[in-house]
Motif scaffolding. Structure first.
Motif, PDB file in Angstrom:
ATOM      1  N   ARG A  95      42.750  51.972  24.564  1.00 30.92           N
ATOM      2  CA  ARG A  95      43.813  51.492  25.452  1.00 30.92           C
ATOM      3  C   ARG A  95      44.338  52.646  26.275  1.00 30.92           C
ATOM      4  O   ARG A  95      44.478  53.769  25.813  1.00 30.92           O
ATOM      5  CB  ARG A  95      44.949  50.894  24.648  1.00 30.92           C
ATOM      6  CG  ARG A  95      44.726  49.447  24.368  1.00 30.92           C
ATOM      7  CD  ARG A  95      46.060  48.705  24.321  1.00 30.92           C
ATOM      8  NE  ARG A  95      45.795  47.300  24.234  1.00 30.92           N
ATOM      9  CZ  ARG A  95      46.235  46.525  23.264  1.00 30.92           C
ATOM     10  NH1 ARG A  95      46.978  47.023  22.312  1.00 30.92           N
ATOM     11  NH2 ARG A  95      45.940  45.262  23.254  1.00 30.92           N
ATOM     12  N   GLY A 101      47.505  50.609  32.672  1.00 28.79           N
ATOM     13  CA  GLY A 101      46.444  49.755  32.151  1.00 28.79           C
ATOM     14  C   GLY A 101      45.100  50.457  32.309  1.00 28.79           C
ATOM     15  O   GLY A 101      44.960  51.624  31.996  1.00 28.79           O
ATOM     16  N   TYR A 102      44.140  49.753  32.822  1.00 28.05           N
ATOM     17  CA  TYR A 102      42.809  50.310  33.038  1.00 28.05           C
ATOM     18  C   TYR A 102      42.578  50.674  34.503  1.00 28.05           C
ATOM     19  O   TYR A 102      41.439  50.895  34.914  1.00 28.05           O
ATOM     20  CB  TYR A 102      41.748  49.317  32.567  1.00 28.05           C
ATOM     21  CG  TYR A 102      41.799  49.045  31.083  1.00 28.05           C
ATOM     22  CD1 TYR A 102      41.328  49.981  30.172  1.00 28.05           C
ATOM     23  CD2 TYR A 102      42.316  47.854  30.586  1.00 28.05           C
ATOM     24  CE1 TYR A 102      41.380  49.743  28.809  1.00 28.05           C
ATOM     25  CE2 TYR A 102      42.363  47.607  29.230  1.00 28.05           C
ATOM     26  CZ  TYR A 102      41.895  48.560  28.348  1.00 28.05           C
ATOM     27  OH  TYR A 102      41.934  48.321  27.000  1.00 28.05           O
ATOM     28  N   ARG A 127      47.392  47.623  39.734  1.00 30.10           N
ATOM     29  CA  ARG A 127      47.603  46.621  38.700  1.00 30.10           C
ATOM     30  C   ARG A 127      48.470  45.505  39.283  1.00 30.10           C
ATOM     31  O   ARG A 127      49.492  45.766  39.902  1.00 30.10           O
ATOM     32  CB  ARG A 127      48.282  47.258  37.500  1.00 30.10           C
ATOM     33  CG  ARG A 127      48.309  46.370  36.290  1.00 30.10           C
ATOM     34  CD  ARG A 127      48.791  47.143  35.105  1.00 30.10           C
ATOM     35  NE  ARG A 127      48.622  46.349  33.907  1.00 30.10           N
ATOM     36  CZ  ARG A 127      48.973  46.760  32.726  1.00 30.10           C
ATOM     37  NH1 ARG A 127      49.494  47.948  32.567  1.00 30.10           N
ATOM     38  NH2 ARG A 127      48.797  45.979  31.682  1.00 30.10           N
ATOM     39  N   HIS A 132      46.171  42.072  32.723  1.00 27.86           N
ATOM     40  CA  HIS A 132      45.045  42.941  33.041  1.00 27.86           C
ATOM     41  C   HIS A 132      44.323  42.438  34.283  1.00 27.86           C
ATOM     42  O   HIS A 132      43.104  42.278  34.294  1.00 27.86           O
ATOM     43  CB  HIS A 132      44.078  43.023  31.854  1.00 27.86           C
ATOM     44  CG  HIS A 132      44.631  43.796  30.703  1.00 27.86           C
ATOM     45  ND1 HIS A 132      44.908  45.137  30.771  1.00 27.86           N
ATOM     46  CD2 HIS A 132      44.972  43.405  29.458  1.00 27.86           C
ATOM     47  CE1 HIS A 132      45.390  45.550  29.618  1.00 27.86           C
ATOM     48  NE2 HIS A 132      45.445  44.508  28.801  1.00 27.86           N
ATOM     49  N   ASP A 133      45.080  42.192  35.342  1.00 29.70           N
ATOM     50  CA  ASP A 133      44.515  41.853  36.643  1.00 29.70           C
ATOM     51  C   ASP A 133      44.694  43.059  37.548  1.00 29.70           C
ATOM     52  O   ASP A 133      45.773  43.653  37.606  1.00 29.70           O
ATOM     53  CB  ASP A 133      45.217  40.637  37.254  1.00 29.70           C
ATOM     54  CG  ASP A 133      44.900  39.351  36.511  1.00 29.70           C
ATOM     55  OD1 ASP A 133      43.817  39.270  35.906  1.00 29.70           O
ATOM     56  OD2 ASP A 133      45.740  38.428  36.533  1.00 29.70           O
ATOM     57  N   TYR A 134      43.626  43.407  38.279  1.00 28.02           N
ATOM     58  CA  TYR A 134      43.653  44.588  39.124  1.00 28.02           C
ATOM     59  C   TYR A 134      43.136  44.219  40.505  1.00 28.02           C
ATOM     60  O   TYR A 134      42.090  43.582  40.635  1.00 28.02           O
ATOM     61  CB  TYR A 134      42.796  45.703  38.527  1.00 28.02           C
ATOM     62  CG  TYR A 134      43.267  46.089  37.144  1.00 28.02           C
ATOM     63  CD1 TYR A 134      44.243  47.050  36.971  1.00 28.02           C
ATOM     64  CD2 TYR A 134      42.759  45.457  36.018  1.00 28.02           C
ATOM     65  CE1 TYR A 134      44.704  47.389  35.708  1.00 28.02           C
ATOM     66  CE2 TYR A 134      43.202  45.785  34.755  1.00 28.02           C
ATOM     67  CZ  TYR A 134      44.176  46.755  34.606  1.00 28.02           C
ATOM     68  OH  TYR A 134      44.623  47.078  33.354  1.00 28.02           O
ATOM     69  N   HIS A 148      39.666  40.683  36.832  1.00 31.03           N
ATOM     70  CA  HIS A 148      40.385  40.258  35.643  1.00 31.03           C
ATOM     71  C   HIS A 148      39.656  40.852  34.434  1.00 31.03           C
ATOM     72  O   HIS A 148      38.471  40.601  34.226  1.00 31.03           O
ATOM     73  CB  HIS A 148      40.446  38.737  35.546  1.00 31.03           C
ATOM     74  CG  HIS A 148      41.152  38.266  34.319  1.00 31.03           C
ATOM     75  ND1 HIS A 148      42.503  38.382  34.152  1.00 31.03           N
ATOM     76  CD2 HIS A 148      40.674  37.705  33.183  1.00 31.03           C
ATOM     77  CE1 HIS A 148      42.837  37.909  32.961  1.00 31.03           C
ATOM     78  NE2 HIS A 148      41.739  37.489  32.356  1.00 31.03           N
ATOM     79  N   VAL A 149      40.384  41.633  33.636  1.00 31.20           N
ATOM     80  CA  VAL A 149      39.808  42.306  32.473  1.00 31.20           C
ATOM     81  C   VAL A 149      40.350  41.647  31.211  1.00 31.20           C
ATOM     82  O   VAL A 149      41.551  41.444  31.071  1.00 31.20           O
ATOM     83  CB  VAL A 149      40.162  43.812  32.482  1.00 31.20           C
ATOM     84  CG1 VAL A 149      39.603  44.505  31.245  1.00 31.20           C
ATOM     85  CG2 VAL A 149      39.654  44.482  33.737  1.00 31.20           C
ATOM     86  N   THR A 150      39.450  41.305  30.316  1.00 27.41           N
ATOM     87  CA  THR A 150      39.865  40.814  29.001  1.00 27.41           C
ATOM     88  C   THR A 150      39.400  41.827  27.963  1.00 27.41           C
ATOM     89  O   THR A 150      38.320  42.404  28.086  1.00 27.41           O
ATOM     90  CB  THR A 150      39.254  39.431  28.679  1.00 27.41           C
ATOM     91  OG1 THR A 150      37.834  39.509  28.792  1.00 27.41           O
ATOM     92  CG2 THR A 150      39.780  38.369  29.609  1.00 27.41           C
ATOM     93  N   GLU A 151      40.247  42.039  26.973  1.00 27.37           N
ATOM     94  CA  GLU A 151      39.914  43.002  25.934  1.00 27.37           C
ATOM     95  C   GLU A 151      39.890  42.310  24.579  1.00 27.37           C
ATOM     96  O   GLU A 151      40.657  41.409  24.314  1.00 27.37           O
ATOM     97  CB  GLU A 151      40.891  44.183  25.946  1.00 27.37           C
ATOM     98  CG  GLU A 151      42.322  43.829  25.678  1.00 27.37           C
ATOM     99  CD  GLU A 151      43.254  45.024  25.748  1.00 27.37           C
ATOM    100  OE1 GLU A 151      42.843  46.116  26.148  1.00 27.37           O
ATOM    101  OE2 GLU A 151      44.415  44.842  25.382  1.00 27.37           O
ATOM    102  N   LEU A 176      35.549  45.457  26.514  1.00 27.45           N
ATOM    103  CA  LEU A 176      36.109  44.879  27.735  1.00 27.45           C
ATOM    104  C   LEU A 176      35.076  44.021  28.440  1.00 27.45           C
ATOM    105  O   LEU A 176      33.890  44.342  28.462  1.00 27.45           O
ATOM    106  CB  LEU A 176      36.563  46.001  28.684  1.00 27.45           C
ATOM    107  CG  LEU A 176      37.564  47.009  28.141  1.00 27.45           C
ATOM    108  CD1 LEU A 176      37.844  48.074  29.179  1.00 27.45           C
ATOM    109  CD2 LEU A 176      38.840  46.318  27.709  1.00 27.45           C
TER     110      LEU A 176
END
Length: 185
Positions: A95, A101-102, A127, A132-134, A148-151, A176
């Motif tokens: 993380r 975020g990422y 972000r 987790h939307d970039y 959209h990133v899902t972890e 991810l």
């Protein structure tokens, strides 16, 4: 862009001179007694005109390549974003900073994926919201893309961290997955 147009128009003019040979037409209209250039001189003039036209075509193509390298197109940004999404899924990640975020990781991946397509300093990854939307955009592209990133907690566990007092712990890693959609988030 004006330099490119000027280069190609000038090249076209020199091609016309080389192909039509206006000097030959001019000298044929004059009386035979007038001093006419030799056939070798006319051939050299045509070759020179082809050479000058080639120089202007090369200059126009070089200027166009420099313009292309100085800006991003929408398709180049999309390809770089999709490549960054694949890169995120390649290995587990820890993380990042909660406020970022990422985003910094995604920006580095997009920059690496888009190397040679546009200037890296013109890429922006922001972000969008608290999830987790970039939003990925680039100057000159005219459009933005939403990643959209899902972890998910990694099955590999985490990173082993020894403690100063003899205890130990681990930092969890996450697998991810990312999707890229057209438009802003």
């Amino acid at each position: 862009m004006g330099v490119v147009v000027f280069s190609f128009v000038t090249a076209a003019a020199f091609l016309v001179v080389a192909l039509v040979g206006p000097y030959r037409l001019y000298w044929r209209a004059r009386p035979q007694a007038a001093r006419q250039p030799s056939d070798g001189a006319l051939a050299f003039g045509r070759v020179a005109a082809f050479g000058v036209a080639g120089v202007f075509v090369f200059g126009g193509c070089s200027a166009q390549a420099a313009i292309d390298k100085g800006s991003w197109s929408a398709s180049e940004v999309r390809e770089a974003a999709e490549s960054a999404a694949e890169s995120l899924a390649a290995e587990p990640q820890t993380r990042r900073d909660p406020s970022d975020g990422y985003a910094s990781l995604i920006e580095a991946d997009v920059t690496r994926a888009g190397e040679g397509q546009g200037p890296s300093y013109r890429i922006s990854v922001e972000r969008a919201g608290g999830g987790h939307d970039y939003e990925i955009s680039a100057d000159g592209a005219g459009t933005a893309f939403c990643m959209h990133v899902t972890e998910e907690k990694s099955a590999q566990g985490g990173i082993f961290v020894p403690g100063a007092d003899g205890s130990s712990g681990s930092i969890p890693e996450y697998d991810l997955t990312a999707t890229v959609d057209d438009g802003a988030c």
